[in-house]
Design an enzyme around this catalytic site. Structure first.
Site, mmCIF file in Angstrom:
data_model
loop_
_atom_site.group_PDB
_atom_site.id
_atom_site.type_symbol
_atom_site.label_atom_id
_atom_site.label_comp_id
_atom_site.label_asym_id
_atom_site.label_seq_id
_atom_site.Cartn_x
_atom_site.Cartn_y
_atom_site.Cartn_z
ATOM 1 N N GLY A 8 0.795 -1.234 0.000
ATOM 2 C CA GLY A 8 0.000 0.000 0.000
ATOM 3 C C GLY A 8 0.822 1.275 0.000
ATOM 4 N N GLY A 10 3.117 1.776 -2.282
ATOM 5 C CA GLY A 10 3.528 1.964 -3.673
ATOM 6 C C GLY A 10 2.504 2.791 -4.438
ATOM 7 N N THR A 125 -1.658 -8.439 -13.887
ATOM 8 C CA THR A 125 -1.365 -7.494 -14.967
ATOM 9 C C THR A 125 -1.737 -8.087 -16.334
ATOM 10 O OG1 THR A 125 0.512 -6.541 -16.186
ATOM 11 C CG2 THR A 125 1.030 -8.382 -14.774
ATOM 12 N N GLU A 127 0.154 -8.023 -18.681
ATOM 13 C CA GLU A 127 1.410 -8.535 -19.261
ATOM 14 C C GLU A 127 1.496 -10.065 -19.201
ATOM 15 O OE1 GLU A 127 5.010 -6.400 -18.420
ATOM 16 O OE2 GLU A 127 3.913 -4.555 -17.994
ATOM 17 N N ASN A 179 -1.751 -0.794 -18.357
ATOM 18 C CA ASN A 179 -0.768 0.133 -17.761
ATOM 19 C C ASN A 179 -1.480 1.272 -17.041
ATOM 20 O OD1 ASN A 179 1.348 -1.182 -19.153
ATOM 21 N ND2 ASN A 179 2.400 0.774 -19.355
HETATM 22 N N1 LIG Z 1 1.813 0.051 -12.457
HETATM 23 C C1 LIG Z 1 1.111 -0.563 -13.413
HETATM 24 O O1 LIG Z 1 0.909 -0.014 -14.497
HETATM 25 C C2 LIG Z 1 0.538 -1.938 -13.153
HETATM 26 C C3 LIG Z 1 -0.293 -2.495 -14.130
HETATM 27 C C4 LIG Z 1 -0.867 -3.741 -13.878
HETATM 28 C C5 LIG Z 1 -0.625 -4.392 -12.683
HETATM 29 N N2 LIG Z 1 0.213 -3.845 -11.754
HETATM 30 C C6 LIG Z 1 0.414 -4.567 -10.481
HETATM 31 O O2 LIG Z 1 -0.082 -3.726 -9.452
HETATM 32 C C7 LIG Z 1 0.675 -3.924 -8.261
HETATM 33 C C8 LIG Z 1 1.191 -2.593 -7.753
HETATM 34 O O3 LIG Z 1 1.993 -1.992 -8.765
HETATM 35 P P1 LIG Z 1 2.655 -0.561 -8.534
HETATM 36 O O4 LIG Z 1 2.904 0.009 -9.861
HETATM 37 O O5 LIG Z 1 1.869 0.185 -7.528
HETATM 38 O O6 LIG Z 1 4.049 -1.017 -7.892
HETATM 39 P P2 LIG Z 1 5.099 -0.204 -7.015
HETATM 40 O O7 LIG Z 1 6.421 -0.766 -7.367
HETATM 41 O O8 LIG Z 1 4.864 1.265 -7.129
HETATM 42 O O9 LIG Z 1 4.741 -0.616 -5.503
HETATM 43 C C9 LIG Z 1 4.970 -1.894 -4.994
HETATM 44 C C10 LIG Z 1 4.853 -1.826 -3.475
HETATM 45 O O10 LIG Z 1 5.017 -3.156 -2.965
HETATM 46 C C11 LIG Z 1 5.932 -3.125 -1.882
HETATM 47 N N3 LIG Z 1 6.592 -4.424 -1.823
HETATM 48 C C12 LIG Z 1 7.413 -4.993 -2.759
HETATM 49 N N4 LIG Z 1 7.802 -6.215 -2.351
HETATM 50 C C13 LIG Z 1 7.221 -6.428 -1.139
HETATM 51 C C14 LIG Z 1 7.241 -7.497 -0.212
HETATM 52 N N5 LIG Z 1 7.961 -8.611 -0.453
HETATM 53 N N6 LIG Z 1 6.508 -7.398 0.920
HETATM 54 C C15 LIG Z 1 5.773 -6.278 1.178
HETATM 55 N N7 LIG Z 1 5.736 -5.222 0.344
HETATM 56 C C16 LIG Z 1 6.444 -5.296 -0.804
HETATM 57 C C17 LIG Z 1 6.878 -1.973 -2.197
HETATM 58 O O11 LIG Z 1 7.521 -1.489 -1.015
HETATM 59 C C18 LIG Z 1 5.927 -0.956 -2.804
HETATM 60 O O12 LIG Z 1 5.325 -0.147 -1.823
HETATM 61 C C19 LIG Z 1 1.786 -4.915 -8.616
HETATM 62 O O13 LIG Z 1 1.388 -6.185 -8.176
HETATM 63 C C20 LIG Z 1 1.849 -4.864 -10.129
HETATM 64 O O14 LIG Z 1 2.273 -6.109 -10.647
HETATM 65 C C21 LIG Z 1 0.789 -2.619 -11.960
#
Ligand SMILES: NC(=O)c1ccc[n+]([C@@H]2O[C@H](COP(=O)([O-])OP(=O)(O)OC[C@H]3O[C@@H](n4cnc5c(N)ncnc54)[C@H](O)[C@@H]3O)[C@@H](O)[C@H]2O)c1
Length: 327
Positions: A8, A10, A125, A127, A179
């Protein structure tokens, strides 16, 4: 409901916590995050004193820390955003992705089963389907065909999550979104990377010929879709979440250049990422028909606001740049 939101701190997770706390004041949100380079508590500064919100630092792959949270907060539902999320980093260090994106999901699922949670939403995702051909849209039943270590770990976690539904009847739903763009995105990702480079007199590096195309979904629209799946999604189902707003990387960067009034000469074409998918395109009729969700934010409006947000929030992104350069 006591909702465990993992990851949360991120980009999407922080937007989702804000969204939930505005929508339903009967919910209590516990944010469990390891605060990796991408986790940033400044994203939640405005709600840190909210009595409906609590932060716990920890790794989703750490079984005793995870079980302590389920036990201590009487968790009813889990929304798992925690992941290593940057494809380039997965090419350099796949092990970190296996740890968080697969092993961590295994620990969370086991805890959800042990503590009898009512709902588990795994955030995945588009992807996982791999690259689409022109005019091809993948539905939820399309084969998984990931190209990068990142998308391979996400696809693997999806299968593990679905096995918990089939084997143990755990109420699992999966979202696979396009995305995302919007505020609080770490400045290594395309849009904030280009805006922050633009604002710092640096070149704007585009992979290959810049013709790779992505479907751009505003993070607020994704949050609304995930909340609908959390509250009303069916057990054992996958929901694609799309905006159908396809832009090539060149179009994205040209839009940024226009808004920031930069010369075209700032664009620099660099060697393509290995196995870079040409196009992601998914069919999201299911979530629209079943849950009545629609994206609300038109791309040009959302993009102008997003660029303006990064221009106005230099104090947010400037301290993060060291992490981008060190990767
Ligand atoms: N950003 C996109 O466009 C997108 C699109 C589709 C799906 N997603 C998915 O959405 C989710 C969030 O993506 P985002 O862009 O917010 O990512 P982000 O990298 O901004 O945030 C990820 C968060 O997870 C935390 N984290 C990582 N490993 C961890 C662990 N082992 N234990 C606890 N916390 C951990 C990090 O500290 C961070 O706060 C991901 O699962 C990603 O695969 C993202």
């Amino acid at each position: 409901m006591n909702i465990l939101v993992t990851g949360g701190a991120g980009f999407i997770g922080a937007n989702f916590i804000h969204y939930l706390l505005k929508q339903d004041r009967s919910d209590h949100v516990i944010n469990f995050d390891a605060l990796t380079y991408a986790g940033n508590l400044n994203n939640l500064d405005d709600i840190k004193a909210d009595p409906h919100y609590q932060f716990v630092e920890g790794d989703i792959a750490d079984r005793s820390a995870v079980e302590a949270v389920f036990d201590g907060f009487n968790i009813n539902a889990v929304v798992n955003f925690a992941a290593e999320s940057h494809v380039d980093r997965s090419i350099l260090n796949p092990a970190a992705f296996i740890h968080s994106n697969f092993d961590g999901v295994g620990v969370l699922l086991a805890a959800a089963k042990k503590f009898n949670v009512d709902k588990f939403v795994q955030i995945s995702t588009d992807e996982v389907y791999g690259s689409s051909l022109p005019h091809q849209q993948f539905s939820e039943s399309a084969p998984l065909n990931p190209s990068s270590p990142y998308s391979a770990t996400k696809a693997s976690a999806d299968l593990l999550a679905l096995s918990y539904f089939k084997t143990y009847n755990l109420n699992v739903s999966i979202t696979r979104s396009a995305n995302n763009y919007g505020p609080y995105q770490f400045p290594e990702k395309l849009i904030p990377l280009m805006v922050t480079h633009g604002l710092q007199e640096e070149s704007l590096p585009i992979y290959g010929n810049g013709q790779n195309s992505r479907d751009w979904l505003h993070v607020q629209d994704n949050c609304a879709a995930i909340a609908a799946v959390l509250k009303r999604g069916r057990a054992g189902e996958v929901y694609n979440i799309a905006a159908h707003q396809y832009k090539t990387n060149n179009e994205i960067v040209e839009g940024i250049i226009r808004q920031l009034q930069l010369p075209e000469s700032r664009i620099e074409y660099v060697r393509d990422r290995p196995a870079n998918d040409q196009l992601y395109s998914i069919n999201d009729d299911k979530i629209r028909n079943e849950l009545g969700w629609r994206p609300r934010i038109e791309f040009d409006v959302g993009m102008n606001e997003t660029i303006a947000w990064y221009v106005d929030h230099e104090t947010w992104w400037r301290p993060l740049l060291r992490q981008v350069k060190n990767r």
